[in-house]
Enzyme design. Structure first.
Site, short mmCIF file in Angstrom:
data_model
loop_
_atom_site.label_atom_id
_atom_site.label_comp_id
_atom_site.label_asym_id
_atom_site.label_seq_id
_atom_site.Cartn_x
_atom_site.Cartn_y
_atom_site.Cartn_z
N ALA A 31 0.82 -1.23 0.00
CA ALA A 31 0.00 0.00 0.00
C ALA A 31 0.85 1.27 0.00
O ALA A 31 0.43 2.30 -0.53
CB ALA A 31 -0.93 -0.01 1.21
N HIS A 33 3.71 1.78 -1.64
CA HIS A 33 4.05 2.09 -3.05
C HIS A 33 2.82 2.63 -3.79
O HIS A 33 2.91 3.57 -4.59
CB HIS A 33 4.51 0.83 -3.78
CG HIS A 33 5.78 0.23 -3.26
ND1 HIS A 33 5.82 -0.95 -2.57
CD2 HIS A 33 7.06 0.65 -3.35
CE1 HIS A 33 7.07 -1.24 -2.27
NE2 HIS A 33 7.84 -0.28 -2.72
N SER A 189 6.50 -1.95 4.60
CA SER A 189 7.80 -2.17 3.96
C SER A 189 7.80 -3.54 3.32
O SER A 189 7.15 -4.47 3.84
CB SER A 189 8.89 -2.11 5.04
OG SER A 189 10.07 -2.73 4.58
#
Ligand code: PAF
Length: 290
Positions: A31, A33, A189
């Site tokens: 999410a 990105h 991440s």
């Protein structure tokens, strides 16, 4: 959405595009990105996303070989988000002089990032930001966007990219996307995928620790060194291996001084074998001891 693998094809495709917003990634999109892709879409009619696991930014003992490569799933997400073009080059396409089999640079030319790149994450990842600056410069030269979007989670990376643009006079506007978080506060991440369920719930402590530091740092007479050391000890005592916790100037990334108005507390720490980073920006209090 087009998926393009070569520089020549991408250049030909982009020739007639008047307005390009670019999101460089190493894939395994989450999410965080997708938030950057959304910002890109708000700034230009043509959104280019690169997916390239850049060998130049991994140290010899880092996770290059095991870094998650999920091109098909990534492309599905990007298509749904309205991306115009995915650029997914091979290592040889990006670095014709690099020997991918032996990870040997050969005659590959690299950018030397400024001294601040040797601090914080750069202290335990020597050469990492040289590799980031080199690939981003190459990607900028290939895509030639008007806008490029980077996440604030990688605060030091964002700083170095801004310096790259400033110092090399690149005609690109850098946009910064806020860090996307799990409900627990854990920053999203690609490396969260390495965490077990138990580690993932324990990992929320990193963000909680930073929030606590921000609260304390804004109180009068706060001593930043003490706050950094106490927080590191407390995380180490609960099973983390802290790389650094540091309160810095948000404008220069140098250690916080009395003249700084906007600060950032940054941290990197390992939980098990997974190294996580996070940061919070905050306004300086006039009375803290830095
Ligand atoms: O943040 C990343 O994913 C990478 O460091 C970047 C900017 C795509 C360069 O490889």
């Amino acid at each position: 959405m087009q998926i393009i693998h070569t520089v020549a094809e991408l250049r030909a495709r982009l020739k007639s595009e008047p307005n390009i917003a670019f999101v460089p990634t190493m894939g395994n999109l989450h999410a965080g990105h997708m938030h950057l892709v959304k910002i890109a879409g708000q700034h230009a009619s043509c959104v280019v996303v690169s997916i390239f696991v850049n060998p130049l930014q991994f140290g010899p003992s880092e996770d290059l070989a095991n870094y998650p490569r999920t091109l098909d799933a990534d492309c599905e997400k990007l298509q749904a988000a309205g991306t115009s073009i995915v650029f997914a080059p091979t290592v040889t396409e990006m670095y014709p002089d690099f020997n991918a089999a032996t990870n040997c640079l050969g005659q590959t030319m690299m950018i030397s990032a400024p001294p601040i790149a040797g601090e914080l994450c750069g202290a335990s990842r020597p050469g990492h930001f040289d590799g980031v600056a080199t690939v981003v410069m190459k990607l900028f030269n290939i895509v030639m966007p008007q806008f490029a979007v980077f996440g604030k989670k990688d605060f030091q990376q964002l700083f170095i990219i801004r310096e790259l643009v400033r110092q090399f006079n690149l005609p690109i506007q850098i946009l910064a996307g806020e860090t996307m978080r799990e409900p627990s506060g854990l920053a999203m991440s690609s490396r969260n995928g390495y965490l077990s369920i138990a580690q993932k719930s324990a990992a929320a402590a990193l963000n909680q620790t930073l929030k606590h530091i921000v609260q304390q740092a804004q109180q009068s007479d706060a001593n930043f060194n003490t706050l950094e050391q106490t927080a590191s000890q407390s995380l180490n005592n609960s099973g983390w291996q802290v790389d650094y916790i540091s309160i810095r100037s948000a404008a220069t990334l140098l250690p916080a001084s009395a003249k700084d108005q906007q600060l950032v507390v940054l941290a990197a720490a390992k939980i098990g074998n997974t190294r996580l980073i996070d940061n919070i920006e905050f306004p300086a209090s006039l009375n803290s001891l830095r």
